[in-house]
Design an enzyme around this catalytic site. Structure first.
Site, PDB file in Angstrom:
ATOM      1  N   LYS A   1      24.815 121.413  46.971  1.00 18.52           N
ATOM      2  CA  LYS A   1      24.757 119.946  47.044  1.00 18.52           C
ATOM      3  C   LYS A   1      23.295 119.480  47.125  1.00 18.52           C
ATOM      4  CE  LYS A   1      29.372 119.557  49.061  1.00 18.52           C
ATOM      5  NZ  LYS A   1      30.241 119.342  50.217  1.00 18.52           N
TER       6      LYS A   1
ATOM      7  N   GLN B   1      29.906 119.039  56.497  1.00 20.17           N
ATOM      8  CA  GLN B   1      30.692 120.044  55.779  1.00 20.17           C
ATOM      9  C   GLN B   1      31.836 120.546  56.648  1.00 20.17           C
ATOM     10  OE1 GLN B   1      30.105 120.670  52.588  1.00 20.17           O
ATOM     11  NE2 GLN B   1      31.552 122.340  52.303  1.00 20.17           N
TER      12      GLN B   1
ATOM     13  N   ASP C   1      31.816 111.220  51.471  1.00 17.36           N
ATOM     14  CA  ASP C   1      32.958 112.123  51.264  1.00 17.36           C
ATOM     15  C   ASP C   1      34.258 111.347  51.100  1.00 17.36           C
ATOM     16  OD1 ASP C   1      32.482 114.876  51.093  1.00 17.36           O
ATOM     17  OD2 ASP C   1      32.038 115.029  53.233  1.00 17.36           O
TER      18      ASP C   1
HETATM   19  N1  GUN Z   1      34.504 121.455  52.422  1.00 21.46           N
HETATM   20  C1  GUN Z   1      35.138 121.706  51.259  1.00 21.46           C
HETATM   21  N2  GUN Z   1      35.076 120.635  50.430  1.00 21.46           N
HETATM   22  C2  GUN Z   1      34.388 119.678  51.097  1.00 21.46           C
HETATM   23  C3  GUN Z   1      33.989 118.354  50.770  1.00 21.46           C
HETATM   24  O1  GUN Z   1      34.267 117.805  49.695  1.00 21.46           O
HETATM   25  N3  GUN Z   1      33.272 117.702  51.728  1.00 21.46           N
HETATM   26  C4  GUN Z   1      32.972 118.261  52.933  1.00 21.46           C
HETATM   27  N4  GUN Z   1      32.290 117.530  53.813  1.00 21.46           N
HETATM   28  N5  GUN Z   1      33.326 119.493  53.258  1.00 21.46           N
HETATM   29  C5  GUN Z   1      34.023 120.206  52.344  1.00 21.46           C
END
Ligand code: GUN
Length: 305
Positions: free
Chosen positions: A65, A109, A132
């Protein structure tokens, strides 16, 4: 290996839904938008990412990311904590980022260590910075078709369908998996008539669904988001179906330096010959998820201006 010659004929008409291609187009567009924003004297969009603990998959996702933000000219700050950080300290950090004018988007996350409530964390993030799209306010806006942040994975899947001009209106969509972050929002987005990718008849299958095989066989678009490698087998798939594989499972593989291979929820080798379109893993939905997050971060910067 593919043994049946008739399968080979179909295989030739099967097209990969390449997240690499679709996400590159989105990122190129975003890069231009970010530079247009900053050339108007606006601040550079800025994502804050919080990572708790040492889960290798989470570390990889967050690093990706951050790397992708850089590629499109978005700033990012990564805040890493040991897995024993208290819930209170984490919530305080989120409050600090909520109040920081430099930060446009915040993501924490998941999964989080067991002593930290994911629910409290989600509620703590200011909805206008919730890139998110996990906050109940943003989920509610998504359901009603109001402007909001759509969670990165469902949004990424819609963007992939859009890139390859795959019609959803009037189609039978079967989703396997009802998670908060994927299956449930996707079932709403694809069935509503308030976005470009709705108007489908959606069936949401889960652990208590009886006879998933016969339900899946009716799908024009089959979406697997269950987290079980090779769960979707060829006998579950209709000829010429579109298959979207959301699974990213780490499967032991001694031939790999890392000791594991990434496998989807679909038995790709045997399912692909039946499909009109299918996503590869890796290289499919995962890359779209990141592109969608970048779009949300850009949007947050525009909103929060
Ligand atoms: N863990 C797996 N996919 C995601 C996501 O899209 N956002 C976040 N914050 N954690 C994740």
């Amino acid at each position: 290996m593919l043994q049946n010659p008739s399968s080979w004929v179909n295989f030739a008409t099967m097209q990969l839904l390449e997240g690499k291609v679709a996400s590159a187009a989105i990122k190129e567009d975003l890069k231009n938008k970010v530079s247009a924003l900053t050339s108007k004297g606006k601040k550079v969009p800025h994502l804050a990412a919080i990572l708790v603990g040492n889960d290798p998959a989470s570390e990889t996702y967050v690093a990706s990311k951050v790397k992708n933000c850089k590629e499109v000219g978005i700033n990012s700050s990564l805040f890493k904590y040991e897995s024993d950080i208290t819930e209170e300290m984490l919530l305080e950090k989120i409050t600090e980022l909520n109040n920081d004018k430099e930060i446009d988007g915040i993501l924490v996350q998941v999964p989080l260590p067991k002593h930290i409530s994911e629910k409290k964390v989600i509620l703590q993030i200011a909805p206008k910075k919730d890139v998110d799209g996990f906050h109940p306010l943003n989920i509610g806006n998504m359901v009603l078709g109001f402007p909001t942040f759509i969670s990165a994975t469902p949004f990424g899947i819609l963007l992939l369908l859009q890139h390859y001009k795959i019609e959803t209106s009037g189609k039978n969509v079967v989703i396997i998996g009802r998670s908060n972050n994927v299956g449930t929002p996707l079932s709403i987005l694809l069935s509503r008539n308030n976005n470009e990718y709705g108007n489908a008849t959606v069936t949401l299958c889960h652990s208590r669904t009886k006879d998933i095989q016969s339900i899946a066989q009716k799908a024009n678009i089959l979406i697997a988001a269950i987290g079980k490698p090779k769960f979707v087998t060829a006998d579950m798939v209709k000829e010429n179906a579109v298959v979207i594989d959301v699974g990213i499972n780490r499967v032991k593989d001694e031939t790999k330096k890392s000791g594991f291979a990434l496998k989807g929820d679909v038995d790709f080798e045997n399912v692909a010959p039946k499909c009109s379109y299918i996503t590869p893993v890796p290289g499919g939905v995962g890359l779209m998820t990141i592109a969608a997050l970048l779009m949300n971060t850009y949007k947050a910067a525009e909103f929060n201006d």
